[in-house]
Design a protein around this motif. Structure first.
Motif, PDB file in Angstrom:
ATOM      1  N   THR A 146     -71.854  56.952 122.194  1.00  0.00           N
ATOM      2  CA  THR A 146     -71.591  57.764 120.998  1.00  0.00           C
ATOM      3  C   THR A 146     -70.384  57.354 120.170  1.00  0.00           C
ATOM      4  O   THR A 146     -70.221  57.857 119.062  1.00  0.00           O
ATOM      5  CB  THR A 146     -71.410  59.240 121.393  1.00  0.00           C
ATOM      6  OG1 THR A 146     -70.288  59.363 122.266  1.00  0.00           O
ATOM      7  CG2 THR A 146     -72.654  59.797 122.054  1.00  0.00           C
ATOM      8  N   THR A 147     -69.549  56.469 120.679  1.00  0.00           N
ATOM      9  CA  THR A 147     -68.301  56.199 119.968  1.00  0.00           C
ATOM     10  C   THR A 147     -68.537  55.478 118.641  1.00  0.00           C
ATOM     11  O   THR A 147     -69.420  54.634 118.519  1.00  0.00           O
ATOM     12  CB  THR A 147     -67.310  55.392 120.824  1.00  0.00           C
ATOM     13  OG1 THR A 147     -66.046  55.392 120.140  1.00  0.00           O
ATOM     14  CG2 THR A 147     -67.761  53.947 121.028  1.00  0.00           C
ATOM     15  N   SER A 148     -67.717  55.850 117.684  1.00  0.00           N
ATOM     16  CA  SER A 148     -67.688  55.111 116.423  1.00  0.00           C
ATOM     17  C   SER A 148     -66.305  54.482 116.251  1.00  0.00           C
ATOM     18  O   SER A 148     -66.033  53.873 115.216  1.00  0.00           O
ATOM     19  CB  SER A 148     -68.018  56.035 115.249  1.00  0.00           C
ATOM     20  OG  SER A 148     -67.077  57.084 115.181  1.00  0.00           O
ATOM     21  N   ASP A 149     -65.473  54.628 117.250  1.00  0.00           N
ATOM     22  CA  ASP A 149     -64.134  54.055 117.219  1.00  0.00           C
ATOM     23  C   ASP A 149     -64.241  52.544 117.443  1.00  0.00           C
ATOM     24  O   ASP A 149     -64.685  52.105 118.505  1.00  0.00           O
ATOM     25  CB  ASP A 149     -63.274  54.687 118.313  1.00  0.00           C
ATOM     26  CG  ASP A 149     -61.844  54.196 118.269  1.00  0.00           C
ATOM     27  OD1 ASP A 149     -61.628  52.963 118.388  1.00  0.00           O
ATOM     28  OD2 ASP A 149     -60.944  55.041 118.146  1.00  0.00           O
ATOM     29  N   PRO A 150     -63.837  51.736 116.467  1.00  0.00           N
ATOM     30  CA  PRO A 150     -64.003  50.282 116.603  1.00  0.00           C
ATOM     31  C   PRO A 150     -63.189  49.690 117.755  1.00  0.00           C
ATOM     32  O   PRO A 150     -63.599  48.706 118.369  1.00  0.00           O
ATOM     33  CB  PRO A 150     -63.564  49.720 115.254  1.00  0.00           C
ATOM     34  CG  PRO A 150     -62.799  50.819 114.586  1.00  0.00           C
ATOM     35  CD  PRO A 150     -63.255  52.109 115.186  1.00  0.00           C
ATOM     36  N   ILE A 152     -62.481  51.176 120.684  1.00  0.00           N
ATOM     37  CA  ILE A 152     -63.213  51.460 121.921  1.00  0.00           C
ATOM     38  C   ILE A 152     -64.485  50.625 121.966  1.00  0.00           C
ATOM     39  O   ILE A 152     -64.834  50.072 123.015  1.00  0.00           O
ATOM     40  CB  ILE A 152     -63.527  52.967 122.039  1.00  0.00           C
ATOM     41  CG1 ILE A 152     -62.222  53.744 122.249  1.00  0.00           C
ATOM     42  CG2 ILE A 152     -64.502  53.233 123.197  1.00  0.00           C
ATOM     43  CD1 ILE A 152     -62.381  55.247 122.235  1.00  0.00           C
ATOM     44  N   ALA A 153     -65.167  50.507 120.841  1.00  0.00           N
ATOM     45  CA  ALA A 153     -66.391  49.710 120.796  1.00  0.00           C
ATOM     46  C   ALA A 153     -66.124  48.263 121.204  1.00  0.00           C
ATOM     47  O   ALA A 153     -66.998  47.608 121.788  1.00  0.00           O
ATOM     48  CB  ALA A 153     -67.016  49.773 119.402  1.00  0.00           C
ATOM     49  N   GLY A 154     -64.937  47.774 120.948  1.00  0.00           N
ATOM     50  CA  GLY A 154     -64.580  46.416 121.356  1.00  0.00           C
ATOM     51  C   GLY A 154     -64.571  46.243 122.867  1.00  0.00           C
ATOM     52  O   GLY A 154     -64.685  45.125 123.371  1.00  0.00           O
ATOM     53  N   TYR A 155     -64.454  47.335 123.594  1.00  0.00           N
ATOM     54  CA  TYR A 155     -64.467  47.303 125.060  1.00  0.00           C
ATOM     55  C   TYR A 155     -65.767  47.865 125.627  1.00  0.00           C
ATOM     56  O   TYR A 155     -65.856  48.166 126.812  1.00  0.00           O
ATOM     57  CB  TYR A 155     -63.285  48.116 125.610  1.00  0.00           C
ATOM     58  CG  TYR A 155     -61.944  47.514 125.285  1.00  0.00           C
ATOM     59  CD1 TYR A 155     -61.426  46.476 126.053  1.00  0.00           C
ATOM     60  CD2 TYR A 155     -61.204  47.981 124.205  1.00  0.00           C
ATOM     61  CE1 TYR A 155     -60.190  45.925 125.757  1.00  0.00           C
ATOM     62  CE2 TYR A 155     -59.971  47.434 123.891  1.00  0.00           C
ATOM     63  CZ  TYR A 155     -59.473  46.409 124.672  1.00  0.00           C
ATOM     64  OH  TYR A 155     -58.254  45.861 124.375  1.00  0.00           O
ATOM     65  N   GLN A 156     -66.781  47.988 124.777  1.00  0.00           N
ATOM     66  CA  GLN A 156     -68.028  48.648 125.155  1.00  0.00           C
ATOM     67  C   GLN A 156     -68.656  48.048 126.412  1.00  0.00           C
ATOM     68  O   GLN A 156     -69.055  48.779 127.308  1.00  0.00           O
ATOM     69  CB  GLN A 156     -69.008  48.588 123.986  1.00  0.00           C
ATOM     70  CG  GLN A 156     -70.228  49.440 124.172  1.00  0.00           C
ATOM     71  CD  GLN A 156     -71.031  49.557 122.898  1.00  0.00           C
ATOM     72  OE1 GLN A 156     -70.767  48.883 121.911  1.00  0.00           O
ATOM     73  NE2 GLN A 156     -72.022  50.414 122.922  1.00  0.00           N
ATOM     74  N   GLN A 157     -68.724  46.720 126.503  1.00  0.00           N
ATOM     75  CA  GLN A 157     -69.353  46.098 127.676  1.00  0.00           C
ATOM     76  C   GLN A 157     -68.570  46.399 128.949  1.00  0.00           C
ATOM     77  O   GLN A 157     -69.153  46.716 129.983  1.00  0.00           O
ATOM     78  CB  GLN A 157     -69.503  44.593 127.483  1.00  0.00           C
ATOM     79  CG  GLN A 157     -70.619  44.228 126.529  1.00  0.00           C
ATOM     80  CD  GLN A 157     -70.788  42.722 126.444  1.00  0.00           C
ATOM     81  OE1 GLN A 157     -69.856  41.954 126.661  1.00  0.00           O
ATOM     82  NE2 GLN A 157     -72.014  42.290 126.130  1.00  0.00           N
TER      83      GLN A 157
END
Length: 173
Positions: A146-150, A152-157
Motif C-alpha cells: 500500500t505504500t506510496s512513500d518513494p 519506502i518503495a525503494g526498499y520494497q524487495q
C-alpha cells in the motif's frame, strides 16, 4: 460471501436508529435499537445495529452478544458482515479476549481478503495474543502493498523478503 442478503422487515425503524447514530445521538439510537431488539431478537440487521451503537457508547461487553447474533445467521449484506466481523474482533481485543479476537479477525480476512482494515486489526490482535512476529510480518506485507512513500518503495524487495520470515538471515558472500 455466498449467503444471500435479505432486507429487514424493520427497515424503517432501523433507518431511524441509523439516523440518530449519524446525528451524534447514540443514546437515542440505543433506546430505539433496544426496543427493536425486544420486537425482533433474531433479526440480523437489528443485531448488527445494536452492536454498533453499544460499541459507539463504549459498552463493548454489551455489544458482543449483538455481534454474535448478527453473524450467526445469513442475511447481512456483505459490507455489514465485514463490519460485524471487524467490530466483533476489535471488541474482543478491547476486552482482552485475544484468542477470540484473532479467530474472529482471521475469519474476516478469510472471507474478505482484500479488506485491509481487517488485516490491520488482526495484526494488533496477534500481537496481543503473543504472536508479534506474525503481526509484524503481516504489517510489513501490507506496507509493501500500500505504500506510496518513494523512500519506502525503494526498499520494497527487502521489506517483502523480511515479511516472509522476519527472523531470516542471509549468509554473506
Amino acid at each position: 460471501m455466498t449467503s444471500m442478503s435479505e432486507p429487514s422487515p424493520h427497515a424503517e425503524a432501523l433507518a431511524e436508529v441509523i439516523a440518530a447514530r449519524q446525528a451524534g445521538d447514540p443514546e437515542r439510537a440505543r433506546d430505539l435499537v433496544l426496543r427493536l431488539v425486544e420486537r425482533a431478537p433474531d433479526d440480523v440487521h437489528v443485531a448488527y445495529q445494536a452492536a454498533w451503537v453499544h460499541d459507539l457508547l463504549g459498552l463493548e461487553a454489551d455489544a458482543v452478544p449483538h455481534y454474535v447474533r448478527a453473524l450467526a445467521r445469513p442475511g447481512l449484506p456483505a459490507e455489514d458482515r465485514r463490519g460485524a466481523l471487524l467490530g466483533l474482533g476489535s471488541t474482543y481485543r478491547t476486552l482482552g479476549r485475544y484468542p477470540e479476537a484473532v479467530a474472529t479477525l482471521e475469519q474476516g480476512v478469510a472471507e474478505f481478503p482484500e479488506h485491509r482494515p481487517l488485516r490491520v486489526f488482526l495484526a494488533m490482535a496477534q500481537h496481543n495474543a503473543g504472536r508479534s512476529k506474525q503481526a509484524v510480518e503481516s504489517l510489513l506485507t501490507l506496507l509493501v502493498e500500500t505504500t506510496s512513500d518513494p523512500e519506502i518503495a525503494g526498499y520494497q524487495q527487502a521489506i517483502a523478503r523480511y515479511a516472509e520470515d522476519l527472523d531470516r538471515t542471509w549468509p554473506s558472500s
